[in-house]
Write a protein that holds these residues in place. Structure first.
Motif, PDB file in Angstrom:
ATOM      1  N   GLN A 105       0.829  -1.204   0.000  1.00  0.00           N
ATOM      2  CA  GLN A 105       0.000   0.000   0.000  1.00  0.00           C
ATOM      3  C   GLN A 105       0.865   1.257   0.000  1.00  0.00           C
ATOM      4  N   LYS A 106       1.929   1.239   0.773  1.00  0.00           N
ATOM      5  CA  LYS A 106       2.808   2.414   0.842  1.00  0.00           C
ATOM      6  C   LYS A 106       3.475   2.668  -0.500  1.00  0.00           C
ATOM      7  N   LEU A 107       3.826   1.600  -1.228  1.00  0.00           N
ATOM      8  CA  LEU A 107       4.418   1.760  -2.558  1.00  0.00           C
ATOM      9  C   LEU A 107       3.409   2.354  -3.532  1.00  0.00           C
ATOM     10  N   PHE A 108       2.164   1.883  -3.472  1.00  0.00           N
ATOM     11  CA  PHE A 108       1.140   2.401  -4.377  1.00  0.00           C
ATOM     12  C   PHE A 108       0.765   3.835  -4.031  1.00  0.00           C
ATOM     13  N   ARG A 109       0.930   4.207  -2.753  1.00  0.00           N
ATOM     14  CA  ARG A 109       0.581   5.562  -2.347  1.00  0.00           C
ATOM     15  C   ARG A 109       1.553   6.599  -2.880  1.00  0.00           C
ATOM     16  N   ILE A 110       2.663   6.159  -3.433  1.00  0.00           N
ATOM     17  CA  ILE A 110       3.591   7.099  -4.084  1.00  0.00           C
ATOM     18  C   ILE A 110       2.892   7.793  -5.243  1.00  0.00           C
ATOM     19  N   ASN A 111       1.929   7.107  -5.851  1.00  0.00           N
ATOM     20  CA  ASN A 111       1.115   7.686  -6.914  1.00  0.00           C
ATOM     21  C   ASN A 111       0.257   8.808  -6.329  1.00  0.00           C
ATOM     22  N   PRO A 112       0.437  10.061  -6.752  1.00  0.00           N
ATOM     23  CA  PRO A 112      -0.320  11.181  -6.163  1.00  0.00           C
ATOM     24  C   PRO A 112      -1.826  11.049  -6.323  1.00  0.00           C
ATOM     25  N   MET A 113      -2.277  10.368  -7.393  1.00  0.00           N
ATOM     26  CA  MET A 113      -3.715  10.211  -7.596  1.00  0.00           C
ATOM     27  C   MET A 113      -4.326   9.282  -6.554  1.00  0.00           C
ATOM     28  N   TYR A 114      -3.513   8.433  -5.939  1.00  0.00           N
ATOM     29  CA  TYR A 114      -3.990   7.602  -4.824  1.00  0.00           C
ATOM     30  C   TYR A 114      -4.504   8.519  -3.710  1.00  0.00           C
ATOM     31  N   TYR A 115      -3.747   9.573  -3.423  1.00  0.00           N
ATOM     32  CA  TYR A 115      -4.113  10.526  -2.369  1.00  0.00           C
ATOM     33  C   TYR A 115      -5.431  11.223  -2.695  1.00  0.00           C
TER      34      TYR A 115
END
Length: 491
Positions: free
Chosen positions: A428-438
């Motif tokens: 999850q932390k790796l995917f959260r690098i994607n700003p659109m996740y935020y």
């Protein structure tokens, strides 16, 4: 004192306040083992294989099978694993504790007539790290008659645990035998935060260092960064007129005209809903229907996709304006982003109505939608200035963005799938690098999950998002200004 000096002083004060917030607010417990990953660890052995259960309940509620976790003990085997006393191997049984509950019951009645030796009982992080959170449950505290239900016998004896436990609780269960485990969830979280204090200080220092480095960069290029926003504001009426005309001309000549701008996203939503809800039988996500999960998540992506596509092609679409010496081309990428906002506002209204119809009424948290819209606009605007200036010289960039950023990116963002159910905490932390996740998760927080953008670990990701966004915007503006003098020659 001139205005430039005053603006710099205000900016420095804001950065100092941000540093203070980081040290006072962020505890990073989510990086090590958060409140959703606290375990009850029971170290035990038995003279037969069987199941153990842990029940959870809220204050004033009864224990029920709906709130239960079951683990199977296999340390006895066919007797070959038993010791000279007939007891099987000592095993750590780990049960996940939801901290929105107030009562925990350790149940042994699923395997009656056997004997269970309990050597140790404590709360720990999900990986059982004894150096992290470890809150002991003294065995003498659960020896009390009011803590146990229908035991045939119970006795506190010297322990034969090879790891040196001083005593053990040996119990023989009846048909309904369980132990009420005393704990306090606030105390658990306090212990967890205290145990991670050293790591917290280190990461606080690193985060503040990164933020301060970005702040130094902004200070050095402060007025070059704000020049374009100032020009956009000064030419806001022209930008709005161009955006309105751009929106109209996209569908000029077709019978349905601007209606097509709304039909395509609606059809896309219906297709995703049919495939996942009807075809793949996806149920609810958390406490809300899957259709809301998809719709709320995909609306910000529609805007991002439309705005980035338009912003990338802003200079090529308006090449006749770029070649005019008197026209300020700095506002063209913003015109495309503003044009995409018209449809975005419509769909936000549509989603709010849909949520209301399904029982999720607008709340005070819905105000956050304004914040997340601003996040989306600023981020995609920075990307648009970057891509628009490069695509003039490298036309293949448009295809690259369509395939690798938009088509692949929609699946790397948790829009059609639930990250919490699919991914491990590390992933999850790796995917959260994607700003659109935020941004996508922020829309769901505002309409469905009801969480503020500064609560818990969201504050950390808020700082990350704006740090990255400022860097992207600064890079986009700088490259745009550097290449600006060559646009007319190439186009």
């Amino acid at each position: 004192m001139n205005k430039r000096k005053l603006l710099r002083i205000i900016f420095v004060v804001m950065i100092l306040l941000l540093n203070l917030i980081v040290f006072l607010k962020l505890d990073y417990i989510d990086l090590f083992g958060n409140e959703d990953n606290i375990m009850l660890v029971v170290r035990l052995s038995s003279n037969s294989d069987g199941s153990y259960q842990v029940y959870f309940s809220g204050a004033g509620e009864n224990f029920s099978p709906a709130n239960c976790e079951v683990k199977r003990y296999t340390g006895y085997g066919d007797g070959t694993l038993a010791d000279e006393n007939g007891m099987g191997q000592i095993t750590d049984m780990m049960f996940k504790i939801p901290l929105d509950k107030d009562n925990v019951s350790f149940n042994i009645s699923a395997r009656p007539f056997g004997v269970t030796n309990i050597y140790d009982m404590y709360f720990a992080t999900i990986n059982g790290n004894a150096e992290g959170l470890r809150v002991e449950v003294p065995l003498e505290d659960i020896m009390n008659a009011e803590s146990q239900i229908n035991f045939e016998s119970r006795q506190l004896l010297p322990s034969n645990d090879p790891e040196g436990q001083a005593e053990m609780l040996t119990v023989s269960p009846d048909e309904d035998a369980s132990v009420l485990v005393p704990y306090h969830k606030d105390e658990l979280m306090k212990q967890a935060k205290d145990s991670y204090r050293k790591e917290t200080i280190i990461i606080d220092t690193v985060v503040c260092l990164i933020v301060d480095l970005v702040a130094v960069y902004v200070l050095l290029h402060f007025f070059s960064l704000v020049e374009i926003p100032i020009e956009i504001y000064q030419n806001r009426k022209l930008a709005f007129t161009l955006a309105k005309n751009d929106f109209k001309t996209k569908y000029a000549g077709s019978y349905l005209g601007m209606i097509w701008a709304f039909i395509q996203p609606v059809v896309t939503i219906l297709v995703y809903w049919f495939v996942f809800s009807v075809g793949l039988k996806a149920g609810n996500v958390g406490e809300y229907p899957f259709v809301l999960f998809i719709v709320v998540g995909i609306i910000p992506w529609f805007f991002f996709s439309d705005a980035l596509n338009g912003g990338t092609n802003a200079l090529t679409d308006y090449n006749y304006l770029v070649k005019k010496v008197v026209f300020n081309i700095d506002i063209l990428p913003f015109v495309k982003v503003l044009s995409a906002l018209f449809v975005h506002f419509f769909f936000i209204g549509f989603v709010l109505i849909l949520c209301t119809c399904l029982g999720y009424h607008p709340t005070i948290y819905s105000i956050q939608l304004i914040y997340y819209i601003i996040c989306n606009v600023v981020f995609v605007l920075g990307l648009s200035y970057l891509s628009a200036s490069i695509v003039v010289f490298f036309r293949d960039l448009g295809q690259f963005i369509n395939i690798f950023i938009l088509q692949v990116g929609v699946w790397l963002t948790p829009i059609m799938w639930n990250a919490e159910n699919v991914l491990s905490p590390t992933a999850q932390k790796l995917f959260r690098i994607n700003p659109m996740y935020y941004i996508v998760s922020g829309f769901r927080d505002s309409m469905l999950d009801y969480r503020w953008f500064w609560s818990g670990d969201k504050l950390l990701w808020t700082i990350y998002f704006w740090t990255l966004t400022v860097l992207v915007f600064g890079l986009g503006v700088k490259i745009f200004r550097r290449l600006k003098v060559h646009f007319a020659d190439v186009l």
